[in-house]
Design a protein around this motif. Structure first.
Motif, mmCIF file in Angstrom:
data_model
loop_
_atom_site.group_PDB
_atom_site.id
_atom_site.type_symbol
_atom_site.label_atom_id
_atom_site.label_comp_id
_atom_site.label_asym_id
_atom_site.label_seq_id
_atom_site.Cartn_x
_atom_site.Cartn_y
_atom_site.Cartn_z
ATOM 1 N N ARG A 56 -9.752 -6.362 13.902
ATOM 2 C CA ARG A 56 -8.834 -7.184 13.106
ATOM 3 C C ARG A 56 -7.914 -6.309 12.256
ATOM 4 N NH1 ARG A 56 -9.393 -8.065 7.846
ATOM 5 N NH2 ARG A 56 -8.210 -9.742 6.808
ATOM 6 N N ALA A 57 -8.502 -5.392 11.491
ATOM 7 C CA ALA A 57 -7.706 -4.523 10.630
ATOM 8 C C ALA A 57 -6.787 -3.635 11.448
ATOM 9 C CB ALA A 57 -8.630 -3.672 9.755
ATOM 10 N N PHE A 58 -7.286 -3.142 12.569
ATOM 11 C CA PHE A 58 -6.499 -2.263 13.438
ATOM 12 C C PHE A 58 -5.271 -2.995 13.967
ATOM 13 C CE2 PHE A 58 -5.500 -0.474 17.615
ATOM 14 C CZ PHE A 58 -5.445 0.882 17.351
ATOM 15 N N LEU A 59 -5.470 -4.215 14.489
ATOM 16 C CA LEU A 59 -4.365 -4.980 15.077
ATOM 17 C C LEU A 59 -3.368 -5.447 14.021
ATOM 18 C CD1 LEU A 59 -6.445 -7.064 17.650
ATOM 19 C CD2 LEU A 59 -4.817 -5.233 18.175
ATOM 20 N N MET A 60 -3.876 -5.875 12.868
ATOM 21 C CA MET A 60 -2.978 -6.301 11.799
ATOM 22 C C MET A 60 -2.132 -5.124 11.307
ATOM 23 S SD MET A 60 -3.336 -9.621 10.935
ATOM 24 C CE MET A 60 -3.160 -9.869 9.167
ATOM 25 N N SER A 61 -2.731 -3.961 11.246
ATOM 26 C CA SER A 61 -2.004 -2.773 10.801
ATOM 27 C C SER A 61 -0.893 -2.421 11.785
ATOM 28 C CB SER A 61 -2.953 -1.589 10.634
ATOM 29 O OG SER A 61 -3.865 -1.812 9.581
ATOM 30 N N ILE A 62 -1.209 -2.470 13.076
ATOM 31 C CA ILE A 62 -0.195 -2.166 14.092
ATOM 32 C C ILE A 62 0.961 -3.159 13.995
ATOM 33 C CG2 ILE A 62 0.293 -2.144 16.563
ATOM 34 C CD1 ILE A 62 -2.472 -1.065 17.046
ATOM 35 N N THR A 63 0.636 -4.450 13.909
ATOM 36 C CA THR A 63 1.681 -5.469 13.840
ATOM 37 C C THR A 63 2.552 -5.279 12.603
ATOM 38 O OG1 THR A 63 0.318 -7.066 15.046
ATOM 39 C CG2 THR A 63 2.129 -7.949 13.736
ATOM 40 N N THR A 64 1.923 -4.963 11.471
ATOM 41 C CA THR A 64 2.681 -4.737 10.238
ATOM 42 C C THR A 64 3.664 -3.590 10.406
ATOM 43 O OG1 THR A 64 0.853 -5.535 8.869
ATOM 44 C CG2 THR A 64 2.516 -4.180 7.784
ATOM 45 N N ARG A 65 3.204 -2.489 10.976
ATOM 46 C CA ARG A 65 4.079 -1.326 11.136
ATOM 47 C C ARG A 65 5.231 -1.620 12.097
ATOM 48 N NH1 ARG A 65 -1.144 2.613 11.753
ATOM 49 N NH2 ARG A 65 -1.722 2.683 9.534
ATOM 50 N N ASP A 134 -5.708 -11.679 3.102
ATOM 51 C CA ASP A 134 -6.985 -11.276 2.521
ATOM 52 C C ASP A 134 -7.386 -9.842 2.851
ATOM 53 O OD1 ASP A 134 -8.889 -12.117 0.739
ATOM 54 O OD2 ASP A 134 -10.298 -12.798 2.261
ATOM 55 N N PHE A 135 -6.435 -8.946 2.992
ATOM 56 C CA PHE A 135 -6.730 -7.525 3.139
ATOM 57 C C PHE A 135 -7.128 -6.959 1.776
ATOM 58 C CE2 PHE A 135 -5.871 -7.059 7.381
ATOM 59 C CZ PHE A 135 -5.449 -5.794 7.804
ATOM 60 N N SER A 136 -8.054 -6.035 1.774
ATOM 61 C CA SER A 136 -8.342 -5.299 0.536
ATOM 62 C C SER A 136 -7.200 -4.309 0.319
ATOM 63 C CB SER A 136 -9.660 -4.547 0.665
ATOM 64 O OG SER A 136 -9.534 -3.488 1.604
ATOM 65 N N PHE A 137 -7.055 -3.825 -0.929
ATOM 66 C CA PHE A 137 -5.995 -2.857 -1.170
ATOM 67 C C PHE A 137 -6.282 -1.524 -0.480
ATOM 68 C CE2 PHE A 137 -4.486 -5.584 -4.720
ATOM 69 C CZ PHE A 137 -3.166 -5.671 -4.305
ATOM 70 N N THR A 138 -7.551 -1.272 -0.184
ATOM 71 C CA THR A 138 -7.871 -0.086 0.612
ATOM 72 C C THR A 138 -7.265 -0.205 2.002
ATOM 73 O OG1 THR A 138 -9.952 0.248 -0.592
ATOM 74 C CG2 THR A 138 -9.742 1.318 1.566
ATOM 75 N N GLU A 139 -7.394 -1.417 2.593
ATOM 76 C CA GLU A 139 -6.818 -1.661 3.921
ATOM 77 C C GLU A 139 -5.293 -1.671 3.867
ATOM 78 O OE1 GLU A 139 -10.008 -4.521 6.178
ATOM 79 O OE2 GLU A 139 -9.015 -5.349 4.401
ATOM 80 N N VAL A 140 -4.733 -2.253 2.815
ATOM 81 C CA VAL A 140 -3.274 -2.262 2.662
ATOM 82 C C VAL A 140 -2.739 -0.839 2.565
ATOM 83 C CG1 VAL A 140 -1.341 -2.984 1.201
ATOM 84 C CG2 VAL A 140 -3.275 -4.533 1.547
#
Length: 322
Positions: A56-65, A134-140
């Protein structure tokens, strides 16, 4: 072996809705959001998924970038855009909701999307990832490649802007499944009748004193539905007096011999707000969303840029089948 490795396609599909929701909120465009999600899919298949602990975090990060990259060129297109810019209208907001159901998470109103568009790309990303998804700021911080402190500042600035700029009462109200609240149908019908008849007294009663009308044609030549369509640009009007003059002028345009006789009007929820879709044989030619407070219209958003309406063909077909 984990499901991430054994069935990467299934893993991806389980996250598609939230990825598309993130992309749409970031870009204000379903077409661009779908492109971003497709690019995410390709990168997911090319990645070393054995090292991915949290898909989840991996895919959301890719989409954001990817969205941040798209926004770089989108900003340039914005500067060259003819007339006011509105986001692409969507009918099925449920398909774009995050897992956490809050008022802000469920709000896909045009007013909120316009507010998000005023933020910097990084502010928008930090705010959406933390406050909506609902990402943590570490994930953001990992996603944006910034420190946690910097990301907190970005989100705080964005939150302040959203609270200041987001008009009151713009959150999508609870609506009956599959249709518009009956009282909103009556109000919109009364507005349409008063506009067509030129009943200024009735229109005055239906419009808030500070009503806002925004039309987006994008400089595209389109069917002659209103003066705004004819000139291909758009208008942004504030105040009941100016709105009345505009509506009367648009009605006169509609009554001329060039007004199309082959269109039909369909009530629909547009970005969670009561609205009307104008359909012609070739497809949707206009989408209008009404921001209603009590018994008056506070804002009217009209999109008739054909590039922003193409995706509605599929949505209307699904709605018709349902």
């Amino acid at each position: 072996m984990s499901s991430t490795n054994s069935d990467p396609a299934a893993t991806f599909e389980s996250h598609r809705r939230r990825l598309l929701g993130l992309g749409y909120r970031m870009l204000g465009s379903m077409a661009d959001a779908e492109d971003a999600v497709q690019e995410t899919y390709l990168r997911w298949h090319a990645a070393d998924r054995g090292k991915v602990s949290d898909p989840r975090a991996f895919l959301m990060s890719i989409t954001t970038r990817i969205c941040l990259d798209i926004l770089t060129s989108a900003r340039a297109r914005h500067e060259e855009y003819v007339g006011p810019w509105l986001p692409e209208p969507v009918l099925d907001t449920a398909a774009l909701l995050p897992d956490r159901r809050t008022e802000l998470a469920e709000d896909l109103s045009i007013a909120l999307l316009l507010t998000l568009d005023r933020l910097s790309p990084l502010e928008r990303a930090a705010f959406l990832l933390h406050d909506v998804f609902d990402f943590s700021f570490t994930e953001v911080a990992s996603t944006l490649e910034r420190s946690e402190a910097a990301c907190r500042k970005l989100a705080t600035r964005a939150r302040t802007h959203v609270r200041t700029l987001r008009p009151r009462g713009t959150g999508a109200p609870p609506e009956p499944v599959g249709g518009i609240d009956a009282k909103h149908v009556r109000l919109i019908s009364a507005f349409s009748a008063a506009t067509q008849s030129g009943d200024l007294n009735a229109l005055t009663q239906l419009l808030a004193s500070d009503v806002r009308i925004v039309t987006d044609g994008g400089g595209k030549p389109a069917a002659a539905l209103t003066n705004a369509n004819r000139h291909g640009g758009g208008h942004e009007i504030t105040g009941a007096d100016r709105a009345l003059r505009f509506l009367v002028g648009a009605t006169r345009e509609r009554l001329n011999p060039e007004w199309r006789k082959d269109v039909r009007f369909r009530f629909a929820l547009v970005n969670g707000l009561p609205g009307v879709i104008v359909e012609a044989p070739e497809g949707p030619v206009q989408a209008a969303a009404f921001e209603i407070e009590g018994e008056v219209i506070r804002a009217l958003y009209v999109v008739h840029n054909p590039d922003k309406l193409r995706h509605l063909v599929r949505a209307l077909a699904v709605a018709g089948a349902g």
